[in-house]
Design an enzyme around this catalytic site. Structure first.
Site, PDB file in Angstrom:
ATOM      1  N   TYR A 253       8.992  -3.563 -12.416  1.00  0.00           N
ATOM      2  CA  TYR A 253       9.126  -2.623 -11.306  1.00  0.00           C
ATOM      3  C   TYR A 253      10.519  -1.978 -11.340  1.00  0.00           C
ATOM      4  O   TYR A 253      11.496  -2.539 -10.841  1.00  0.00           O
ATOM      5  CB  TYR A 253       8.928  -3.314  -9.964  1.00  0.00           C
ATOM      6  CG  TYR A 253       7.580  -3.977  -9.773  1.00  0.00           C
ATOM      7  CD1 TYR A 253       6.469  -3.597 -10.515  1.00  0.00           C
ATOM      8  CD2 TYR A 253       7.416  -4.997  -8.834  1.00  0.00           C
ATOM      9  CE1 TYR A 253       5.237  -4.204 -10.328  1.00  0.00           C
ATOM     10  CE2 TYR A 253       6.188  -5.601  -8.639  1.00  0.00           C
ATOM     11  CZ  TYR A 253       5.109  -5.203  -9.399  1.00  0.00           C
ATOM     12  OH  TYR A 253       3.886  -5.819  -9.212  1.00  0.00           O
TER      13      TYR A 253
ATOM     14  N   LEU B 120      -3.813  -2.058   1.222  1.00  0.00           N
ATOM     15  CA  LEU B 120      -3.977  -0.748   1.854  1.00  0.00           C
ATOM     16  C   LEU B 120      -4.359   0.311   0.827  1.00  0.00           C
ATOM     17  O   LEU B 120      -4.375   1.503   1.135  1.00  0.00           O
ATOM     18  CB  LEU B 120      -2.686  -0.335   2.578  1.00  0.00           C
ATOM     19  CG  LEU B 120      -2.302  -1.200   3.780  1.00  0.00           C
ATOM     20  CD1 LEU B 120      -0.937  -0.806   4.316  1.00  0.00           C
ATOM     21  CD2 LEU B 120      -3.347  -1.093   4.883  1.00  0.00           C
TER      22      LEU B 120
ATOM     23  N   LYS C   1      -3.326   8.074   6.890  1.00  0.00           N
ATOM     24  CA  LYS C   1      -2.313   9.132   6.840  1.00  0.00           C
ATOM     25  C   LYS C   1      -2.558  10.133   5.712  1.00  0.00           C
ATOM     26  O   LYS C   1      -1.908  11.173   5.658  1.00  0.00           O
ATOM     27  CB  LYS C   1      -0.924   8.506   6.688  1.00  0.00           C
ATOM     28  CG  LYS C   1      -0.533   7.606   7.852  1.00  0.00           C
ATOM     29  CD  LYS C   1       0.798   6.912   7.606  1.00  0.00           C
ATOM     30  CE  LYS C   1       1.142   5.965   8.755  1.00  0.00           C
ATOM     31  NZ  LYS C   1       2.422   5.236   8.511  1.00  0.00           N
TER      32      LYS C   1
END
Length: 337
Positions: A63, A227, A235
């Site tokens: 990452y 999510l 959104k």
């Protein structure tokens, strides 16, 4: 915040590791594949998460090619080490062309890199030392192979992790993205605490084999992308524009047609979220960690506001009837590939 135990076994020196049910997922903090990062905001997000009980942080060397681990190390440097749980990984190399080729990619600065899945013994030892340095600690609570490496016997990989546990550099061993057969093979050489796998309302394939195996054998499931990388927050609307280096732009989940279909589903459960005085994302997270076999949810945050919203998902209570209500509408949702 609620906490659940992972890594329990019959060994007297393994009492298990208590982890926060909402665990901070630090992939986006590293910026890689997310269109960059704002380091100070990422540090603040981790710190405010800890302040409200999110004591567990999941990261990985890949990452940001070390950046995420450095950010985690900076964020926790003033926290007593035994009060925070560091979950990191090994087995994805951007500086060594060995193992299974995974992908062409770019660093945050635009430099082209090739990434390989490699989990040979010497590589694991090096990666562990590098992670400890970046994180500013002398041990890792949960050390996980990031992806299967078909070029290295699972036994060799797990024996290397066992040695790190013996040396006190690692407390518990986990895997990521392993299927039931691979977990079964790994268990011949080491006691596994967990399997970190993708799981969300729109990605439930692990319910067929992985979840039953983990329930039967007492393995924790760490659900990542619950999510679906923002899809299930309500959104995102058709026409959403991603940053140039944001990987989500190429995934079918974010086609306009699928954004429309997901919005229809989310509109059906929004009244329940409103009744709970919660956001849709919080309702989704609470539903996720109430599913059979799901131990914790790894949730990313780009800033303190998002981090606090994620943590507050555990303040919601869902009855069995409400969970079934959500699942009933979810079962009617079909996405186009």
């Amino acid at each position: 915040m609620n906490y659940r135990k992972i890594g329990t076994s019959n060994k007297p020196n393994q009492a298990g590791l208590d982890v926060s049910v909402i665990t901070f997922g630090a992939w986006a903090a590293g910026g890689w594949m997310w269109g960059g990062t704002e380091r100070n905001e990422a540090v603040k997000a981790i710190r405010v998460s800890y302040d409200v009980g999110v004591t567990s942080i999941d990261t990985a060397p890949i990452y940001g090619q070390g950046l995420s681990e450095e950010i985690v190390g900076e964020a926790i440097k003033d926290i007593p080490r035994d009060k925070v749980q560091i979950l990191t990984k090994f087995g994805m190399r951007w500086d060594l062309a060995k193992g299974d080729f995974a992908m062409h990619s770019k660093k945050n600065d635009g430099q082209a890199i090739d990434i390989y899945r490699y989990a040979g013994k010497e590589s694991i030892v090096k990666e562990c030392e590098d992670s400890l340095r970046r994180l500013g600690t002398d041990y890792i609570d949960l050390y996980q192979i990031h992806w299967p490496d078909t070029t290295t016997p699972i036994g060799e990989t797990m024996e290397a992790v066992s040695r790190l546990i013996e040396q006190g550099k690692v407390r518990y061993a986990g895997v990521c993205n392993y299927n039931a057969d691979q977990m079964r093979e790994a268990e011949k050489y080491i006691h596994l605490a967990s399997n970190q796998v993708p799981y969300s309302m729109v990605k439930r394939d692990i319910e067929k084999q992985t979840v039953p195996y983990c329930i039967e054998h007492g393995k924790a499931i760490l659900a990542y992308s619950p999510l679906e990388r923002g899809l299930l927050t309500g959104k995102m609307k058709p026409g959403h524009q991603f940053a140039p280096d944001d990987h989500r732009a190429k995934l079918f989940f974010y086609k306009d047609e699928n954004l429309k279909r997901v919005d229809v589903f989310l509109d059906k459960i929004k009244p329940l979220a409103d009744d709970k005085k919660a956001t849709i994302g919080q309702l989704v997270l609470r539903w996720t960690v109430e599913q059979p076999g799901i131990t914790i949810a790894l949730v990313g945050a780009r800033d303190a506001k998002q981090a606090l919203e994620n943590a507050a998902a555990m303040d919601i209570h869902l009855s069995n009837e409400e969970i079934n209500f959500i699942t009933g509408h979810l079962n009617q949702l079909e996405l186009v590939p």
